[in-house]
Design an enzyme around this catalytic site. Structure first.
Site, PDB file in Angstrom:
ATOM      1  N   HIS A 143       0.743  -1.044   0.010  1.00 35.87           N
ATOM      2  CA  HIS A 143       0.267   0.093   0.093  1.00 35.87           C
ATOM      3  C   HIS A 143       0.904   1.383   0.027  1.00 35.87           C
ATOM      4  O   HIS A 143       0.831   2.128  -0.917  1.00 35.87           O
ATOM      5  CB  HIS A 143      -1.068   0.094   1.405  1.00 35.87           C
ATOM      6  CG  HIS A 143      -2.009   1.142   0.984  1.00 35.87           C
ATOM      7  ND1 HIS A 143      -1.807   2.322   1.520  1.00 35.87           N
ATOM      8  CD2 HIS A 143      -3.215   0.955   0.554  1.00 35.87           C
ATOM      9  CE1 HIS A 143      -2.857   3.176   1.352  1.00 35.87           C
ATOM     10  NE2 HIS A 143      -3.721   2.248   0.711  1.00 35.87           N
ATOM     11  N   GLU A 177       1.348   3.956  -3.048  1.00 35.03           N
ATOM     12  CA  GLU A 177       1.063   5.267  -2.657  1.00 35.03           C
ATOM     13  C   GLU A 177       2.391   6.043  -2.092  1.00 35.03           C
ATOM     14  O   GLU A 177       2.181   7.190  -1.930  1.00 35.03           O
ATOM     15  CB  GLU A 177      -0.156   5.399  -1.525  1.00 35.03           C
ATOM     16  CG  GLU A 177      -1.378   4.823  -1.975  1.00 35.03           C
ATOM     17  CD  GLU A 177      -2.586   5.429  -1.392  1.00 35.03           C
ATOM     18  OE1 GLU A 177      -2.499   5.747  -0.280  1.00 35.03           O
ATOM     19  OE2 GLU A 177      -3.672   5.358  -1.956  1.00 35.03           O
TER      20      GLU A 177
HETATM   21 CO    CO Z   1      -5.412   3.094  -0.265  1.00 38.08          CO
END
Ligand code: CO
Length: 264
Positions: A147, A178
């Protein structure tokens, strides 16, 4: 005198994808029930957005951490183990700890389990589990999508990329959707290896929105599209970490240590 009653609260971020939920979060909780048949198991999800979505769409109410703990106290539980299914000690886990601390007064004892990747031993285990589960061939590159977070715990993704190679898997790469390492770094590293095929897989507990769209989606910005554009043949394995038997074992062991701490 009150009789001692122990319960386990399994805390997850949550997902609105039912199919992966059944194979990951539900399965992890079921395994806890199988392992500790005498201990009631409760569920809490930390994502307000997902909880509201599920409530509206499916009419299913899933409590947040504070509400779940209040419910457990109301049910007469006196000792609680809080077991996060979080992968890293990041923002979601910090928030969970704050909420648990605010509710400690409700119980005589509270013990909090550690996220999947906390110790160096955890990192070693996950490398073995993933390498065994997905077993890329020598001429293939396995690229895992974590993530990623602005939390300093994000450093673990690059550390794991290093550790895969250090433990004999030069063809396994770890990046994030991200944060760092991002897709550009991955394409650069994978290109140096020049594999016959690239296999993409989520490195998240559930294979939900990020797996469906950012990893395997047909859009131009998905990892699949970008690796194809870079000239690779690509296949995707949409399996959340929570589905791996080896990860479920790790989770159960973390629940067990938290239970042991309660007794000590
Ligand atoms: Co997310």
């Amino acid at each position: 005198m009150n009789r001692k009653k122990t319960a386990i609260l399994v805390v997850s971020f949550g997902t609105s994808y039912e199919e992966t939920r059944k194979k990951t979060l539900d399965r992890m909780e079921d395994r806890v029930r199988e392992q500790f048949p005498d201990v009631p198991v409760y569920r809490a999800w930390t994502s307000g957005i997902i909880r509201r979505k599920i409530e509206k769409r499916d009419g299913i109410h899933i409590p947040d951490v504070k509400s779940a703990l209040a419910l457990m106290a109301a049910d007469g539980m006196t000792e609680v183990v809080v077991s996060p299914t979080h992968v890293i000690n990041g923002i979601e886990n910090d928030r969970m700890l704050e909420e648990v601390n605010a509710c400690r007064y409700l119980f005589s004892r509270v013990s909090v389990g550690r996220p999947l990747l906390t110790t160096q031993e955890d990192n070693r285990r996950i490398v073995q589990v993933v390498a065994q589960e997905l077993a890329p061939k020598e001429d293939e590159a396995l690229v895992l999508m974590g993530h990623g977070t602005e939390h300093y715990a994000n450093a673990i993704y690059a550390a794991l990329d290093y550790q895969f190679k250090d433990m004999g898997h030069p063809n396994i790469f770890v990046g994030t959707v991200e944060a760092y390492p991002a897709l550009e770094s991955l394409i650069r590293s994978v290109r140096k290896r020049n594999p016959a095929r690239v296999i993409l897989a989520p490195f998240m507990v559930v294979a939900g929105d990020h797996a469906e769209h950012d990893l395997a989606g047909e859009g131009a910005a998905s990892w699949k599209s970008c690796f194809e554009k870079a000239g690779f043949e690509v296949s995707c394995v949409l399996k959340g970490l929570g589905e791996y038997a080896g990860v479920q074992e790790m989770f159960l062991e973390h629940v067990q240590s938290a239970l042991d701490e309660l007794k000590s």
